[in-house]
Design a protein around this motif. Structure first.
Motif, PDB file in Angstrom:
ATOM      1  N   LEU A  98      10.941   5.720   0.487  1.00 45.18           N
ATOM      2  CA  LEU A  98       9.819   4.617   0.760  1.00 45.18           C
ATOM      3  C   LEU A  98       8.862   5.068   1.894  1.00 45.18           C
ATOM      4  O   LEU A  98       7.844   4.775   1.413  1.00 45.18           O
ATOM      5  CB  LEU A  98      10.436   3.265   1.137  1.00 45.18           C
ATOM      6  N   SER A  99       9.521   5.822   2.806  1.00 45.16           N
ATOM      7  CA  SER A  99       8.371   5.872   3.876  1.00 45.16           C
ATOM      8  C   SER A  99       7.524   6.932   3.407  1.00 45.16           C
ATOM      9  O   SER A  99       6.239   7.025   3.871  1.00 45.16           O
ATOM     10  CB  SER A  99       9.106   6.143   5.203  1.00 45.16           C
ATOM     11  N   LYS A 100       7.959   7.991   2.691  1.00 42.91           N
ATOM     12  CA  LYS A 100       7.251   8.957   2.041  1.00 42.91           C
ATOM     13  C   LYS A 100       6.082   8.477   1.150  1.00 42.91           C
ATOM     14  O   LYS A 100       4.963   8.886   0.985  1.00 42.91           O
ATOM     15  CB  LYS A 100       8.055  10.283   1.410  1.00 42.91           C
ATOM     16  N   ARG A 101       6.527   7.519   0.269  1.00 40.09           N
ATOM     17  CA  ARG A 101       5.514   7.176  -0.698  1.00 40.09           C
ATOM     18  C   ARG A 101       4.672   6.151  -0.007  1.00 40.09           C
ATOM     19  O   ARG A 101       3.269   6.168  -0.610  1.00 40.09           O
ATOM     20  CB  ARG A 101       6.453   6.476  -1.827  1.00 40.09           C
ATOM     21  N   LYS A 102       5.098   5.530   0.886  1.00 41.88           N
ATOM     22  CA  LYS A 102       4.139   4.678   1.583  1.00 41.88           C
ATOM     23  C   LYS A 102       2.905   5.529   2.337  1.00 41.88           C
ATOM     24  O   LYS A 102       1.782   5.226   2.331  1.00 41.88           O
ATOM     25  CB  LYS A 102       4.748   3.781   2.673  1.00 41.88           C
ATOM     26  N   LYS A 103       3.212   6.559   2.642  1.00 43.09           N
ATOM     27  CA  LYS A 103       2.284   7.648   3.134  1.00 43.09           C
ATOM     28  C   LYS A 103       1.172   7.941   2.095  1.00 43.09           C
ATOM     29  O   LYS A 103      -0.002   7.855   2.402  1.00 43.09           O
ATOM     30  CB  LYS A 103       2.912   8.875   3.745  1.00 43.09           C
ATOM     31  N   GLU A 104       1.745   8.050   0.919  1.00 39.45           N
ATOM     32  CA  GLU A 104       0.998   8.508  -0.037  1.00 39.45           C
ATOM     33  C   GLU A 104       0.081   7.538  -0.675  1.00 39.45           C
ATOM     34  O   GLU A 104      -1.222   7.805  -1.075  1.00 39.45           O
ATOM     35  CB  GLU A 104       1.550   9.186  -1.446  1.00 39.45           C
ATOM     36  N   ALA A 105       0.480   6.299  -0.577  1.00 39.56           N
ATOM     37  CA  ALA A 105      -0.161   4.993  -1.025  1.00 39.56           C
ATOM     38  C   ALA A 105      -1.195   4.394   0.169  1.00 39.56           C
ATOM     39  O   ALA A 105      -2.103   3.634  -0.513  1.00 39.56           O
ATOM     40  CB  ALA A 105       0.975   4.047  -1.452  1.00 39.56           C
ATOM     41  N   GLU A 106      -1.262   4.969   1.200  1.00 42.49           N
ATOM     42  CA  GLU A 106      -1.902   4.436   2.187  1.00 42.49           C
ATOM     43  C   GLU A 106      -3.208   4.367   1.982  1.00 42.49           C
ATOM     44  O   GLU A 106      -4.281   3.692   2.517  1.00 42.49           O
ATOM     45  CB  GLU A 106      -1.890   5.333   3.461  1.00 42.49           C
ATOM     46  N   VAL A 140       8.679   4.042  -6.266  1.00 35.62           N
ATOM     47  CA  VAL A 140       9.150   4.927  -5.229  1.00 35.62           C
ATOM     48  C   VAL A 140      10.352   5.589  -6.161  1.00 35.62           C
ATOM     49  O   VAL A 140      11.192   4.881  -6.904  1.00 35.62           O
ATOM     50  CB  VAL A 140       9.931   4.039  -4.037  1.00 35.62           C
ATOM     51  N   THR A 141      10.310   6.891  -6.084  1.00 36.33           N
ATOM     52  CA  THR A 141      11.347   7.653  -7.218  1.00 36.33           C
ATOM     53  C   THR A 141      12.137   8.567  -5.808  1.00 36.33           C
ATOM     54  O   THR A 141      11.855   9.805  -5.951  1.00 36.33           O
ATOM     55  CB  THR A 141      10.716   8.273  -8.051  1.00 36.33           C
ATOM     56  N   PRO A 142      13.262   8.045  -5.449  1.00 38.63           N
ATOM     57  CA  PRO A 142      14.185   8.797  -4.783  1.00 38.63           C
ATOM     58  C   PRO A 142      14.668   9.901  -5.295  1.00 38.63           C
ATOM     59  O   PRO A 142      15.158   9.788  -6.528  1.00 38.63           O
ATOM     60  CB  PRO A 142      15.084   7.801  -3.944  1.00 38.63           C
ATOM     61  N   GLU A 143      14.897  11.142  -4.758  1.00 40.63           N
ATOM     62  CA  GLU A 143      15.930  12.244  -5.404  1.00 40.63           C
ATOM     63  C   GLU A 143      17.223  11.592  -5.219  1.00 40.63           C
ATOM     64  O   GLU A 143      17.457  10.640  -4.465  1.00 40.63           O
ATOM     65  CB  GLU A 143      15.679  13.484  -4.343  1.00 40.63           C
ATOM     66  N   ARG A 144      18.008  12.121  -6.022  1.00 41.65           N
ATOM     67  CA  ARG A 144      19.387  11.726  -6.396  1.00 41.65           C
ATOM     68  C   ARG A 144      20.094  11.963  -4.929  1.00 41.65           C
ATOM     69  O   ARG A 144      20.111  13.153  -4.447  1.00 41.65           O
ATOM     70  CB  ARG A 144      20.237  12.507  -7.356  1.00 41.65           C
ATOM     71  N   ASP A 200      -5.053  -3.690  -3.056  1.00 39.18           N
ATOM     72  CA  ASP A 200      -4.016  -4.108  -2.529  1.00 39.18           C
ATOM     73  C   ASP A 200      -2.897  -3.516  -3.530  1.00 39.18           C
ATOM     74  O   ASP A 200      -3.175  -3.442  -4.851  1.00 39.18           O
ATOM     75  CB  ASP A 200      -3.874  -5.578  -2.584  1.00 39.18           C
ATOM     76  N   TYR A 201      -1.650  -3.229  -2.958  1.00 39.20           N
ATOM     77  CA  TYR A 201      -0.616  -2.455  -3.574  1.00 39.20           C
ATOM     78  C   TYR A 201       0.691  -2.883  -3.312  1.00 39.20           C
ATOM     79  O   TYR A 201       0.769  -3.300  -2.130  1.00 39.20           O
ATOM     80  CB  TYR A 201      -0.776  -0.977  -3.691  1.00 39.20           C
ATOM     81  N   SER A 202       1.743  -2.510  -4.102  1.00 34.26           N
ATOM     82  CA  SER A 202       3.050  -2.986  -3.850  1.00 34.26           C
ATOM     83  C   SER A 202       3.826  -1.698  -4.487  1.00 34.26           C
ATOM     84  O   SER A 202       3.418  -0.976  -5.277  1.00 34.26           O
ATOM     85  CB  SER A 202       3.574  -4.138  -4.198  1.00 34.26           C
ATOM     86  N   LEU A 203       5.292  -1.645  -4.244  1.00 39.44           N
ATOM     87  CA  LEU A 203       5.840  -0.566  -4.921  1.00 39.44           C
ATOM     88  C   LEU A 203       7.059  -1.159  -5.377  1.00 39.44           C
ATOM     89  O   LEU A 203       7.863  -1.965  -4.859  1.00 39.44           O
ATOM     90  CB  LEU A 203       6.240   0.526  -3.821  1.00 39.44           C
ATOM     91  N   HIS A 204       7.628  -0.556  -6.589  1.00 42.69           N
ATOM     92  CA  HIS A 204       8.969  -0.953  -7.301  1.00 42.69           C
ATOM     93  C   HIS A 204       9.947   0.263  -6.672  1.00 42.69           C
ATOM     94  O   HIS A 204       9.420   1.412  -6.378  1.00 42.69           O
ATOM     95  CB  HIS A 204       9.086  -0.830  -8.759  1.00 42.69           C
ATOM     96  N   MET A 205      11.190   0.054  -6.505  1.00 44.17           N
ATOM     97  CA  MET A 205      11.976   0.992  -6.329  1.00 44.17           C
ATOM     98  C   MET A 205      12.880   1.349  -7.297  1.00 44.17           C
ATOM     99  O   MET A 205      13.742   0.712  -7.978  1.00 44.17           O
ATOM    100  CB  MET A 205      13.112   0.472  -4.975  1.00 44.17           C
TER     101      MET A 205
END
Ligand SMILES: [Zn+2]
Length: 458
Positions: A108-116, A96-100, A121-126
């Motif tokens: 995270l919620s935006k990236r989870k949508k893309e990863a759906e 997950v790469t947030p804007e500054r 199986d998948y997970s995410l680093h922040m």
């Protein structure tokens, strides 16, 4: 969900090899033993004679659908996860790469949508790209509520996602308190920006000049600083995509001092050297950061994998089509998106070049591509091991299967491959993910594949 009985396979983990049957039920490994008798007549039987059974691969560093200034990387979560499964990798960890200034939760919620739509199986680093008043609180919430225990920091790319040293120290201090691990992209961003600007201003942007904009010294400097920061903050450190001989030496010294420092490298840094940049525009597909290095670096990376200094092989999977809209070359490194694919070929490449060519043992291989990443990133023993109660993510591996890598036949969505015409021996015959046979002898049954978001532990 159907039950599966795998018979006559040679179970191979990071520390054992033995013949046994495996009974799979409800998506989990239900039993391991000799001559298991199925209770249910409808059970699916898999004969694994002459094959090795490996725990499903864990690739902890991929970038599906990564936005860049030159378009998105060419695999989305669906095509990228298909590619992963085709090569025996059943779990991926993306970012997950947030804007500054953006809240970690909203990014995270935006990236989870893309990863759906991931089929494995998948997970995410922040990623932490700036420090704000809420950052520490949000980090704690990530660890506690979202199963995200790893935080990526960039020493390079200061104009977009990178931070200066003081903020990196602050972030590591927070990660330590939150009980997480920091992952650092180690290149000195200021030196890289300076060299890059200088080369662009003087028109020296041919592919052959690329390594000059990111010399090995900028990695070595950043690795040493990251280790210093880890010592000061006591924050565990995971160095991504290490490429240099001296980098390996620094990590070895840090480990001897008792620091919690881990490092990965990638298949391309182990199988290709920087002479490819001398091919002019034909070298464009090898533009990645950091760049490919010298033969002596490659040798030291393999030695580091063999002696345990380096503990993980990830792919940093981030392919771009070379002839599509994303490409504005030809012979100009400054206009080419940086990244290469490989999630589908990681296990076969390392098995071929590592195990078959006797650089590493088969147990080290399993450790590097599955067990260690699962342990370091809080997935173990759900993933990374073949034992009762673990997820039924298994690869029936054919050690004799020979083939040639070509862009035409690969599953990743990319029109080129840096491994074009590489001969490999050893490949999945059957891939079982989440207790279901999803890939068998080159064919997918995608109706059966479904990836789940995995909450990781500290
Ligand atoms: Zn990366």
């Amino acid at each position: 969900m159907e039950d599966i009985l795998i018979r006559n396979g040679l179970i191979t983990t990071h520390n054992r090899q033995y013949k046994s049957d495996i009974l799979i039920s409800g998506g989990k490994i239900k039993n391991i033993g000799e001559k298991l008798i199925p209770e249910d007549k409808n059970i699916r039987m898999v004969d694994a004679s002459g094959h090795i059974i490996l725990p499903g691969g864990v690739d902890p560093h991929v970038h599906m659908s990564l936005p860049t200034g030159n378009g998105r990387s060419s695999d989305d979560f669906e095509s990228g996860s298909i590619a992963a499964l085709s090569g025996g990798t059943t779990t991926i960890i993306d970012f997950v790469t947030p804007e500054r200034g953006e809240s970690l939760h909203s990014a995270l919620s935006k990236r989870k949508k893309e990863a759906e739509n991931s089929l494995c199986d998948y997970s995410l680093h922040m990623s932490i790209t700036s420090i704000g008043p809420e950052t520490e609180k949000e980090m704690f919430e990530m660890v506690k509520n979202e199963g995200i225990t790893s935080f990526k920091l960039y020493m390079a790319y200061k104009s977009s996602v990178g931070m200066d040293d003081k903020d990196i120290l602050k972030a590591m201090d927070m990660v330590k308190r939150a009980g997480g691990i920091s992952m650092i992209h180690c290149e000195n961003g200021d030196v890289e920006d300076f060299l890059n600007e200088k080369m662009v201003n003087s028109g020296k942007t041919g592919i052959g000049n690329y390594t000059g904009s990111r010399p090995p010294e900028i990695e070595i400097d950043a690795v040493n600083r990251a280790i210093l920061f880890s010592g000061i903050t006591k924050c565990p450190l995971y160095i991504v995509h290490l490429t240099t001989e001296q980098g390996v030496e620094s990590i070895l010294k840090a480990k001897k001092r008792g620091l919690h420092v881990f490092a990965e490298t990638c298949p391309h840094y182990l199988t290709l050297d920087d002479s490819v940049y001398e091919k002019g525009e034909k070298g464009a597909k090898y533009i990645m950061s950091p760049p490919l290095r010298k033969i002596h670096d490659i040798q030291r990376l393999w030695d580091g994998l063999n002696d345990g200094t380096l503990e993980v092989i990830s792919t940093d999977h981030c392919p771009f089509n070379s002839k599509g809209d994303d490409y504005s070359g030809p012979d100009d490194f400054s206009s080419i998106p940086k990244g290469v694919g490989g999630v589908d070929h990681r296990m076969s490449l390392i098995y071929s070049k590592g195990v078959n060519e006797k650089r590493i043992s088969i147990h080290r291989f399993v450790n590097l591509v599955s067990t260690r990443p699962a342990k370091i990133f809080g997935l173990y023993p759900q993933k990374g091991i073949i034992t009762k109660g673990s997820d039924a993510d298994l690869v029936v591996w054919d050690p004799e299967k020979s083939s040639k890598i070509t862009a035409k036949t690969q599953f990743q969505n990319c029109d080129s491959s840096v491994y074009e015409n590489f001969k490999i021996t050893g490949a999945p015959s059957i891939v079982i993910a989440g207790g279901k046979v999803v890939f068998e002898k080159g064919n997918f049954d995608l109706t059966r594949a479904k990836g789940n978001y995995i909450y990781r532990k500290r």
